[in-house]
Write a protein that holds these residues in place. Structure first.
Motif, mmCIF file in Angstrom:
data_model
loop_
_atom_site.group_PDB
_atom_site.id
_atom_site.type_symbol
_atom_site.label_atom_id
_atom_site.label_comp_id
_atom_site.label_asym_id
_atom_site.label_seq_id
_atom_site.Cartn_x
_atom_site.Cartn_y
_atom_site.Cartn_z
ATOM 1 N N TYR A 34 0.834 -1.208 0.000
ATOM 2 C CA TYR A 34 0.000 0.000 0.000
ATOM 3 C C TYR A 34 0.866 1.254 0.000
ATOM 4 O O TYR A 34 2.027 1.211 0.380
ATOM 5 C CB TYR A 34 -0.874 0.040 1.264
ATOM 6 C CG TYR A 34 -1.866 -1.081 1.369
ATOM 7 C CD1 TYR A 34 -3.156 -0.934 0.863
ATOM 8 C CD2 TYR A 34 -1.522 -2.292 1.962
ATOM 9 C CE1 TYR A 34 -4.083 -1.965 0.953
ATOM 10 C CE2 TYR A 34 -2.431 -3.331 2.058
ATOM 11 C CZ TYR A 34 -3.710 -3.167 1.555
ATOM 12 O OH TYR A 34 -4.613 -4.181 1.644
ATOM 13 N N ASP A 35 0.236 2.351 -0.411
ATOM 14 C CA ASP A 35 0.836 3.666 -0.168
ATOM 15 C C ASP A 35 0.452 4.045 1.253
ATOM 16 O O ASP A 35 -0.727 4.285 1.522
ATOM 17 C CB ASP A 35 0.257 4.701 -1.136
ATOM 18 C CG ASP A 35 0.908 4.591 -2.497
ATOM 19 O OD1 ASP A 35 2.061 4.135 -2.570
ATOM 20 O OD2 ASP A 35 0.255 4.951 -3.493
ATOM 21 N N CYS A 36 1.413 4.092 2.122
ATOM 22 C CA CYS A 36 1.091 4.284 3.540
ATOM 23 C C CYS A 36 1.408 5.687 4.019
ATOM 24 O O CYS A 36 2.401 6.287 3.610
ATOM 25 C CB CYS A 36 1.865 3.284 4.393
ATOM 26 S SG CYS A 36 1.436 1.578 4.018
ATOM 27 N N VAL A 37 0.533 6.170 4.875
ATOM 28 C CA VAL A 37 0.733 7.464 5.524
ATOM 29 C C VAL A 37 0.660 7.215 7.027
ATOM 30 O O VAL A 37 -0.368 6.758 7.529
ATOM 31 C CB VAL A 37 -0.367 8.469 5.103
ATOM 32 C CG1 VAL A 37 -0.123 9.828 5.756
ATOM 33 C CG2 VAL A 37 -0.442 8.610 3.583
ATOM 34 N N TYR A 38 1.745 7.479 7.732
ATOM 35 C CA TYR A 38 1.797 7.234 9.169
ATOM 36 C C TYR A 38 2.017 8.548 9.910
ATOM 37 O O TYR A 38 2.969 9.272 9.658
ATOM 38 C CB TYR A 38 2.891 6.224 9.506
ATOM 39 C CG TYR A 38 2.621 4.861 8.914
ATOM 40 C CD1 TYR A 38 1.373 4.251 9.098
ATOM 41 C CD2 TYR A 38 3.577 4.189 8.166
ATOM 42 C CE1 TYR A 38 1.097 3.005 8.547
ATOM 43 C CE2 TYR A 38 3.319 2.935 7.620
ATOM 44 C CZ TYR A 38 2.070 2.354 7.816
ATOM 45 O OH TYR A 38 1.807 1.125 7.276
ATOM 46 N N CYS A 39 1.093 8.803 10.819
ATOM 47 C CA CYS A 39 1.005 10.135 11.410
ATOM 48 C C CYS A 39 1.133 10.081 12.932
ATOM 49 O O CYS A 39 0.481 9.262 13.584
ATOM 50 C CB CYS A 39 -0.356 10.719 11.012
ATOM 51 S SG CYS A 39 -0.676 12.351 11.638
ATOM 52 N N ILE A 40 1.939 10.958 13.471
ATOM 53 C CA ILE A 40 2.037 11.102 14.925
ATOM 54 C C ILE A 40 1.057 12.194 15.330
ATOM 55 O O ILE A 40 1.234 13.372 14.980
ATOM 56 C CB ILE A 40 3.481 11.454 15.322
ATOM 57 C CG1 ILE A 40 4.405 10.299 14.907
ATOM 58 C CG2 ILE A 40 3.575 11.748 16.824
ATOM 59 C CD1 ILE A 40 5.874 10.549 15.163
ATOM 60 N N VAL A 41 -0.008 11.796 16.019
ATOM 61 C CA VAL A 41 -1.135 12.715 16.201
ATOM 62 C C VAL A 41 -0.971 13.575 17.467
ATOM 63 O O VAL A 41 -1.562 13.315 18.512
ATOM 64 C CB VAL A 41 -2.498 11.971 16.179
ATOM 65 C CG1 VAL A 41 -2.747 11.386 14.793
ATOM 66 C CG2 VAL A 41 -2.584 10.855 17.217
ATOM 67 N N ASP A 42 -0.205 14.627 17.313
ATOM 68 C CA ASP A 42 0.067 15.491 18.470
ATOM 69 C C ASP A 42 -1.147 16.318 18.884
ATOM 70 O O ASP A 42 -1.314 16.626 20.070
ATOM 71 C CB ASP A 42 1.291 16.390 18.203
ATOM 72 C CG ASP A 42 1.176 17.234 16.947
ATOM 73 O OD1 ASP A 42 0.288 16.967 16.096
ATOM 74 O OD2 ASP A 42 1.982 18.173 16.786
ATOM 75 N N ILE A 43 -2.015 16.642 17.914
ATOM 76 C CA ILE A 43 -3.187 17.443 18.302
ATOM 77 C C ILE A 43 -4.148 16.585 19.132
ATOM 78 O O ILE A 43 -4.686 17.037 20.144
ATOM 79 C CB ILE A 43 -3.921 18.018 17.069
ATOM 80 C CG1 ILE A 43 -2.928 18.688 16.118
ATOM 81 C CG2 ILE A 43 -4.979 19.037 17.503
ATOM 82 C CD1 ILE A 43 -3.530 19.112 14.796
ATOM 83 N N HIS A 44 -4.322 15.328 18.704
ATOM 84 C CA HIS A 44 -5.145 14.421 19.505
ATOM 85 C C HIS A 44 -4.598 14.303 20.929
ATOM 86 O O HIS A 44 -5.366 14.208 21.895
ATOM 87 C CB HIS A 44 -5.178 13.023 18.875
ATOM 88 C CG HIS A 44 -6.226 12.870 17.818
ATOM 89 N ND1 HIS A 44 -5.923 12.779 16.481
ATOM 90 C CD2 HIS A 44 -7.577 12.773 17.902
ATOM 91 C CE1 HIS A 44 -7.045 12.631 15.791
ATOM 92 N NE2 HIS A 44 -8.058 12.634 16.629
ATOM 93 N N ALA A 45 -3.284 14.299 21.046
ATOM 94 C CA ALA A 45 -2.680 14.143 22.379
ATOM 95 C C ALA A 45 -3.105 15.273 23.308
ATOM 96 O O ALA A 45 -3.240 15.082 24.512
ATOM 97 C CB ALA A 45 -1.159 14.086 22.265
ATOM 98 N N LEU A 46 -3.351 16.442 22.728
ATOM 99 C CA LEU A 46 -3.706 17.597 23.566
ATOM 100 C C LEU A 46 -5.054 17.434 24.254
ATOM 101 O O LEU A 46 -5.349 18.160 25.211
ATOM 102 C CB LEU A 46 -3.724 18.879 22.720
ATOM 103 C CG LEU A 46 -2.388 19.304 22.099
ATOM 104 C CD1 LEU A 46 -2.577 20.570 21.282
ATOM 105 C CD2 LEU A 46 -1.331 19.517 23.169
ATOM 106 N N THR A 47 -5.866 16.490 23.793
ATOM 107 C CA THR A 47 -7.186 16.328 24.422
ATOM 108 C C THR A 47 -7.084 15.742 25.824
ATOM 109 O O THR A 47 -8.025 15.860 26.599
ATOM 110 C CB THR A 47 -8.124 15.430 23.582
ATOM 111 O OG1 THR A 47 -7.535 14.120 23.454
ATOM 112 C CG2 THR A 47 -8.372 16.008 22.205
ATOM 113 N N THR A 48 -5.965 15.094 26.104
ATOM 114 C CA THR A 48 -5.847 14.458 27.430
ATOM 115 C C THR A 48 -4.598 14.860 28.205
ATOM 116 O O THR A 48 -4.429 14.421 29.330
ATOM 117 C CB THR A 48 -5.838 12.913 27.304
ATOM 118 O OG1 THR A 48 -4.812 12.534 26.387
ATOM 119 C CG2 THR A 48 -7.171 12.390 26.833
ATOM 120 N N LEU A 49 -3.737 15.672 27.612
ATOM 121 C CA LEU A 49 -2.479 15.980 28.296
ATOM 122 C C LEU A 49 -2.673 16.990 29.412
ATOM 123 O O LEU A 49 -3.385 17.966 29.275
ATOM 124 C CB LEU A 49 -1.448 16.545 27.306
ATOM 125 C CG LEU A 49 -0.723 15.563 26.408
ATOM 126 C CD1 LEU A 49 0.414 16.276 25.707
ATOM 127 C CD2 LEU A 49 -0.202 14.377 27.203
#
Ligand code: TRP
Length: 327
Positions: A34-49
């Protein structure tokens, strides 16, 4: 045309063997087809940090682990979520298509709201919409996830269907790709392996640290003394042998049952198996770690390539939603 795979993971810093078995190993394999896109979701992390002081370090450590494990920036796009800000625009627009009732019923939202009652923020409710924006921005066909993420993915599919119905066919309905090993238990033998339970073994640990961690593992609770026969089917250490000592699991199973091998030796074998399996990974990681600029250049290049796709998708969305006069 190859199908596109997208997956995101929160920047939790150094990855552990549960992350490896459950997700990273699968990411590496998917690159072949596959053509893969792998993302480190830092904005999502802000919901619980509670604090963001370690966020940058966590992103760096996680990137090292991904690359050392074989995620190849020549084959795949590896990037940090906030570096492609178009996702926030799409998130806002998709928010207009997402009934609040859906979001309030999502199990992870209810759980998080229970766990952090003092911080039930707007972003937390919108978490699945941001995830839908991640997936849709890259017009992804498939999403490798653990079982806990299935309700989120179902929501993405609902949003896709709604968008396509109202504004015309635009996005593929992304398929979940469940990993083969959705659950790796932690050293306590109870919870899923996770940093927050402190029941994990870091991929980047030294061989000595690995042995020390394995020594703390719970084994068969019915086996009190060295000469008691063991029950591998309920022993968490034994379940890890499957991953790291595949050739000798039968032998370990048989020896455990007749008390031919004790838990101490069994743990030594496991630590050896882990250390052998991770030897090359650890060498690659140590080499990568010496050149942070190279790591940041990889992430920059990933953001640039992701940005090209993102801009295109967003322009199409804005046109369809009536926000622009022409393409
Ligand atoms: N919600 C995912 C998790 O907590 C992380 C994530 C964010 C994700 N965006 C994604 C996973 C898109 C798959 C696709 O693990």
């Amino acid at each position: 045309m190859r199908q596109r795979v997208f997956s995101g993971a929160r920047p939790t810093g150094r990855q552990h063997i549960g992350n490896y078995i459950g997700a990273i190993q699968n990411y590496v394999k998917l690159q072949e087809k596959y053509d893969c896109v792998y993302c480190i979701v830092d904005i999502h992390a802000l919901t619980t940090l509670e604090s963001t002081s370690e966020l940058q370090q966590n992103i760096f450590e996680m990137t090292l682990d991904w690359l050392a494990a074989g995620i190849d920036p020549k084959k795949s796009i590896v990037f940090v979520q906030s570096h492609v800000p178009e996702v926030m625009e799409l998130f806002t627009l998709l928010g207009m298509l997402t009934p609040l009732g859906w979001l309030l019923r999502v199990p992870t939202f209810k759980e998080k709201a229970r766990m952090q009652p003092q911080n039930v923020n707007y972003g937390l409710v919108g978490y699945p919409v941001l995830m839908a924006a991640d997936i849709m921005l890259y017009k992804s066909d498939a999403v490798p996830v653990g079982e806990d993420q299935l309700p989120h993915l179902e929501m993405t599919r609902e949003i896709v269907r709604r968008f396509n119905f109202i504004f015309g066919d635009t996005f593929p309905e992304p398929q979940a790709k469940l990993t083969n090993y959705p659950l790796v238990r932690g050293l306590d033998g109870g919870q899923k392996m996770g940093k927050s339970y402190n029941n994990h073994i870091e991929l980047a640990a030294t061989p000595e640290e690995t042995l020390e961690r394995v020594k703390t593992a719970m084994t068969d609770p019915a086996r009190q003394r060295r000469n008691d026969p063991g029950h591998p089917e309920v022993c968490n250490v034994f379940s890890l042998h499957h991953f790291f000592n595949e050739e000798s699991t039968k032998e370990i199973d048989a020896q455990c049952r007749v008390a031919g091998i004790g838990c101490v030796d069994c743990k030594k074998l496991l630590a050896e198996g882990i250390n052998n399996a991770l030897h090359d990974f650890r060498e690659r990681r140590a080499a990568l770690e010496k050149d942070p600029e190279h790591i940041y250049a990889i992430l920059d290049d990933g953001a640039r390539r992701a940005g090209v796709i993102a801009k295109q998708t967003l322009a199409g969305v804005k046109l369809k939603m009536g926000l622009t006069r022409h393409a």
